[in-house]
Design a protein around this motif. Structure first.
Motif, PDB file in Angstrom:
ATOM      1  N   PHE A 133     -18.354   9.813 -17.124  1.00 52.46           N
ATOM      2  CA  PHE A 133     -18.659   8.433 -17.483  1.00 52.46           C
ATOM      3  C   PHE A 133     -19.410   7.706 -16.366  1.00 52.46           C
ATOM      4  O   PHE A 133     -20.482   7.138 -16.601  1.00 52.46           O
ATOM      5  CB  PHE A 133     -17.367   7.687 -17.842  1.00 52.46           C
ATOM      6  CG  PHE A 133     -17.580   6.227 -18.143  1.00 52.46           C
ATOM      7  CD1 PHE A 133     -18.007   5.821 -19.397  1.00 52.46           C
ATOM      8  CD2 PHE A 133     -17.362   5.258 -17.173  1.00 52.46           C
ATOM      9  CE1 PHE A 133     -18.217   4.475 -19.677  1.00 52.46           C
ATOM     10  CE2 PHE A 133     -17.564   3.912 -17.441  1.00 52.46           C
ATOM     11  CZ  PHE A 133     -17.999   3.521 -18.695  1.00 52.46           C
ATOM     12  N   GLN A 136     -23.005   9.044 -15.676  1.00 51.25           N
ATOM     13  CA  GLN A 136     -23.923   8.989 -16.809  1.00 51.25           C
ATOM     14  C   GLN A 136     -24.201   7.583 -17.328  1.00 51.25           C
ATOM     15  O   GLN A 136     -25.201   7.378 -18.010  1.00 51.25           O
ATOM     16  CB  GLN A 136     -23.382   9.853 -17.954  1.00 51.25           C
ATOM     17  CG  GLN A 136     -23.369  11.324 -17.641  1.00 51.25           C
ATOM     18  CD  GLN A 136     -22.694  12.154 -18.724  1.00 51.25           C
ATOM     19  OE1 GLN A 136     -22.402  11.677 -19.808  1.00 51.25           O
ATOM     20  NE2 GLN A 136     -22.451  13.420 -18.420  1.00 51.25           N
ATOM     21  N   THR A 137     -23.343   6.616 -17.016  1.00 47.80           N
ATOM     22  CA  THR A 137     -23.489   5.300 -17.648  1.00 47.80           C
ATOM     23  C   THR A 137     -23.978   4.200 -16.714  1.00 47.80           C
ATOM     24  O   THR A 137     -24.419   3.155 -17.182  1.00 47.80           O
ATOM     25  CB  THR A 137     -22.148   4.826 -18.240  1.00 47.80           C
ATOM     26  OG1 THR A 137     -21.213   4.641 -17.169  1.00 47.80           O
ATOM     27  CG2 THR A 137     -21.629   5.800 -19.280  1.00 47.80           C
ATOM     28  N   TYR A 139     -21.953   2.546 -14.853  1.00 47.34           N
ATOM     29  CA  TYR A 139     -20.794   1.680 -14.633  1.00 47.34           C
ATOM     30  C   TYR A 139     -19.963   2.234 -13.489  1.00 47.34           C
ATOM     31  O   TYR A 139     -19.964   3.448 -13.239  1.00 47.34           O
ATOM     32  CB  TYR A 139     -19.900   1.613 -15.875  1.00 47.34           C
ATOM     33  CG  TYR A 139     -20.401   0.711 -16.966  1.00 47.34           C
ATOM     34  CD1 TYR A 139     -20.155  -0.660 -16.928  1.00 47.34           C
ATOM     35  CD2 TYR A 139     -21.096   1.220 -18.051  1.00 47.34           C
ATOM     36  CE1 TYR A 139     -20.606  -1.494 -17.952  1.00 47.34           C
ATOM     37  CE2 TYR A 139     -21.549   0.403 -19.074  1.00 47.34           C
ATOM     38  CZ  TYR A 139     -21.294  -0.956 -19.012  1.00 47.34           C
ATOM     39  OH  TYR A 139     -21.724  -1.783 -20.015  1.00 47.34           O
ATOM     40  N   SER A 168     -21.380  -2.927 -14.290  1.00 50.65           N
ATOM     41  CA  SER A 168     -22.603  -2.151 -14.238  1.00 50.65           C
ATOM     42  C   SER A 168     -23.084  -2.091 -12.790  1.00 50.65           C
ATOM     43  O   SER A 168     -22.974  -3.073 -12.056  1.00 50.65           O
ATOM     44  CB  SER A 168     -23.661  -2.784 -15.134  1.00 50.65           C
ATOM     45  OG  SER A 168     -24.874  -2.113 -14.983  1.00 50.65           O
TER      46      SER A 168
END
Length: 171
Positions: A133, A136-137, A139, A168
């Motif tokens: 997560f 890849q994001t 965040y 973010s």
């Protein structure tokens, strides 16, 4: 990895709280938090909290304060959310007998459903959070309370939902 992002304003919980060593949060074989749940259940300390809530809203929360490098302990609490339907007379009694009010600040959360029959699915979700997560994001986890929700009436096969406070990278 399936997830959703949700914003929550400040929340309050009544909880049984214990401090744990930081190592217990990273030790895959550590059972200190599950043992805390077992102890609270065996001593009938969870039911009085659930009785504060109306039927159908007796979800349990596993609350976790941020693990900080500058400290060697973090707090973990087992609790229920306080809302406008909470029985305040019973709440005051619980506070007098050692239960704690736990407050959270407004935050955005990445929410993950953990399916399985035991806490192993929770550990697997945390591992995926950091390995998949976050990279890849864009965040990252913030220094706010993360928590699990154990639903009184959850969907079939759902062990809990994991709510991780995030922001973010670009913020």
């Amino acid at each position: 990895m399936d997830y959703r992002i949700e914003h929550r304003e400040s929340q309050q919980f009544v909880a049984l709280v214990r401090a744990f060593s930081n190592e217990s949060s990273i030790d895959d074989n550590g059972h200190s938090i599950p043992d805390f749940w077992t102890e609270c259940s065996e001593r009938n300390l969870i039911e009085p909290m659930k009785s504060l809530c109306v039927e159908g809203k007796r979800d349990l929360y596993g609350l976790c304060s941020p693990v900080k490098d500058s400290e060697n302990r973090f707090n973990y609490g087992i609790g229920v959310m306080i809302d406008e339907k909470t029985d305040n007379t019973k709440l005051e009694h619980l506070i007098k007998t050692g239960y704690t009010i736990w407050k959270t600040e407004p935050a955005d959360y990445a929410v993950f459903k953990c399916f399985g029959s035991d806490g192993d699915c929770l550990g697997e979700t945390w591992s995926k959070f950091f390995k998949e997560f976050v990279p890849q994001t864009g965040y990252m986890q913030t220094d706010d309370t993360d928590y699990e929700i154990y639903f009184e009436k959850g969907e079939s096969g759902l062990f809990c939902e994991l709510w991780v406070p995030v922001k973010s990278d670009s913020k």
